[in-house]
Design a protein around this motif. Structure first.
Motif, PDB file in Angstrom:
ATOM      1  N   ALA A   1       0.856  -1.187   0.000  1.00  0.00           N
ATOM      2  CA  ALA A   1       0.000   0.000   0.000  1.00  0.00           C
ATOM      3  C   ALA A   1       0.890   1.234   0.000  1.00  0.00           C
ATOM      4  N   VAL A   2       0.624   2.142  -0.920  1.00  0.00           N
ATOM      5  CA  VAL A   2       1.453   3.341  -1.048  1.00  0.00           C
ATOM      6  C   VAL A   2       1.187   4.273   0.132  1.00  0.00           C
ATOM      7  N   ALA A   3       2.263   4.725   0.762  1.00  0.00           N
ATOM      8  CA  ALA A   3       2.130   5.606   1.922  1.00  0.00           C
ATOM      9  C   ALA A   3       3.246   6.645   1.907  1.00  0.00           C
ATOM     10  N   GLY A   4       2.910   7.865   2.279  1.00  0.00           N
ATOM     11  CA  GLY A   4       3.938   8.897   2.355  1.00  0.00           C
ATOM     12  C   GLY A   4       3.348  10.293   2.267  1.00  0.00           C
ATOM     13  N   GLU A   5       4.240  11.267   2.284  1.00  0.00           N
ATOM     14  CA  GLU A   5       3.872  12.677   2.145  1.00  0.00           C
ATOM     15  C   GLU A   5       4.546  13.229   0.900  1.00  0.00           C
ATOM     16  N   VAL A   6       3.819  14.022   0.139  1.00  0.00           N
ATOM     17  CA  VAL A   6       4.345  14.565  -1.116  1.00  0.00           C
ATOM     18  C   VAL A   6       4.184  16.080  -1.118  1.00  0.00           C
ATOM     19  N   GLN A   7       5.299  16.786  -1.295  1.00  0.00           N
ATOM     20  CA  GLN A   7       5.260  18.227  -1.473  1.00  0.00           C
ATOM     21  C   GLN A   7       4.946  18.517  -2.937  1.00  0.00           C
ATOM     22  N   ILE A   8       3.939  19.332  -3.170  1.00  0.00           N
ATOM     23  CA  ILE A   8       3.504  19.645  -4.530  1.00  0.00           C
ATOM     24  C   ILE A   8       3.923  21.071  -4.888  1.00  0.00           C
ATOM     25  N   PRO A   9       4.593  21.260  -6.020  1.00  0.00           N
ATOM     26  CA  PRO A   9       4.995  22.614  -6.447  1.00  0.00           C
ATOM     27  C   PRO A   9       3.779  23.512  -6.702  1.00  0.00           C
TER      28      PRO A   9
END
Length: 415
Positions: free
Chosen positions: A12-20
């Motif tokens: 299962a994909v997990a994480g935090e993503v900073q978006i420009p």
């Protein structure tokens, strides 16, 4: 043309993503700053092909733009110059927002673009420029705009059934027109939130704008934006959030605006319809995935999300019908045809409709998918690649709005 193997999800994909920063907000901010009465600072602008093309165009008009990472400084032109030729690439904001500015120059301006750019609708906007007294050669790229000798009109009627950008482009330049401008809309307009964004940014820059259900009135006057802060691009964020929904994972996007005119904000409701749980807390948006269920949805107000929604539909349990998006046939590519062709390769049964798509999921199979030079196709097919062996050809087109998309995606899926 480069190819990329989209990473399979081993968990299962997990994480935090900073978006420009948002492309839509950045390019509107660059225009307002370039037409303002004093220098303007723009925080968190998007650095990508579409914004670089806009910056080059505005530099040609006489503005000076100092790019410095998270802070760009724009010094407006004292007088609008003719840049000679503007390369629009495949950027709808450049080809539709810059011609109205060209009316303020003293000499003609030629507009050119990528090979596919000639297929993007322009007629509604160019008709509006002609109504203002400009001479325009052609109804699609390439074309030339010759400014009016005399400003005798301050009202236009624009067929906006193909794009809301026709309206936004005229409104952004209107404060600098001698008598301002009234724009009357003809036909049903897609992506209305983008015009709301334009009006909101104009008002924040001190411009008087009145509006009704199908008209906008911009008064002539000074543009004084001050400092402009650009929010993350919520449409770009949608693919990463969809990865959580597609794998039963959990993905967080920080700095999500509490209120916004970005159409991409609608991804929250869409993912909830598919069966995911969506949480907003302390400026962060978190999506927790579950079993995907097919949905029926009208995306007229947020058609940029169609490719991501179509990808989730191909992975869902049950059929999905997307409506209200017939106009996306005139986007970077014919998105309805492209999605039907490519998703069929991986096993989905896709039926194009007059204003959308009907998608029935099927057993997934490996495939090489074509991007059709469209960054949104890469985003969508990356979602499919979470569950199938997918090679995406022409992946370099992601430079349009997120040059490092593949790195960010790989880090999330494999991190």
């Amino acid at each position: 043309m480069s190819s990329w193997s989209a990473p399979r999800a081993q968990r299962a994909v997990a994480g935090e993503v900073q978006i420009p920063g948002s492309k839509s907000e950045t390019n509107r901010a660059l225009i307002l700053a370039s037409l303002s009465i004093r220098p303007v600072s723009i925080y968190n602008p998007l650095a990508a092909r579409d914004t670089e093309l806009m910056a080059r165009a505005l530099t040609g008009f006489g503005a000076r733009i100092a790019r410095g990472g998270e802070l760009w400084r724009v010094t407006p032109a004292q007088q609008i110059a003719s840049p000679g030729t503007i390369d629009c690439g495949l950027a709808g904001t450049v080809m539709r927002f810059c011609p109205p500015i060209a009316l303020l120059a003293s000499e003609p301006t030629d507009f050119v673009g990528d090979a596919q750019a000639g297929g993007r609708p322009m007629g509604g906007l160019l008709s509006g420029l002609r109504q203002l007294g400009a001479a325009v050669s052609g109804d699609s790229l390439p074309f030339r705009v010759t400014p009016p000798r005399l400003w005798t009109r301050s009202q236009v009627s624009v067929d906006a059934t193909s794009s809301s950008q026709f309206v936004s482009g005229l409104l952004l330049a209107a404060p600098r027109y001698p008598n301002g401008l009234r724009v009357d809309r003809i036909g049903q307009m897609p992506s209305a939130p983008h015009v709301d964004m334009t009006v909101k940014m104009l008002r924040r820059a001190g411009v008087a704008v009145r509006s009704g259900p199908d008209w906008w009135q911009v008064s002539p006057g000074q543009i004084v934006p001050g400092i402009i802060h650009v929010d993350p691009d919520l449409t770009n964020a949608s693919a990463f959030l969809a990865a959580a929904a597609a794998t039963g994972g959990s993905v967080t996007v920080p700095n999500w605006p509490e209120t916004t005119t970005q159409a991409g904000d609608r991804i929250r409701d869409i993912l909830t319809q598919f069966g995911a749980k969506v949480e907003f807390d302390s400026g962060s948006l978190r999506v927790i995935g579950d079993q995907l269920a097919g949905i029926k949805i009208n995306l007229r107000s947020a058609s940029e999300l169609t490719p991501v929604v179509a990808a989730l539909a191909a992975l869902a349990d049950g059929d999905t019908t997307i409506s209200g998006v017939g106009h996306i046939r005139g986007h970077e590519t014919d998105r309805i045809a492209a999605l039907a062709t490519e998703l069929s390769k991986v096993g989905a049964k896709v039926t194009p409709l007059p204003d959308g798509l009907h998608i029935s999921p099927g057993p997934l199979r490996p495939a090489t998918l074509q991007s059709h030079a469209d960054h949104r196709m890469v985003h969508a097919f990356s979602i499919i690649g979470l569950h199938a062996d997918v090679e995406i050809a022409g992946v370099e087109c992601v430079a349009k709005t997120m040059p490092d998309f593949t790195d960010r995606w790989h880090n999330l899926v494999q991190g």
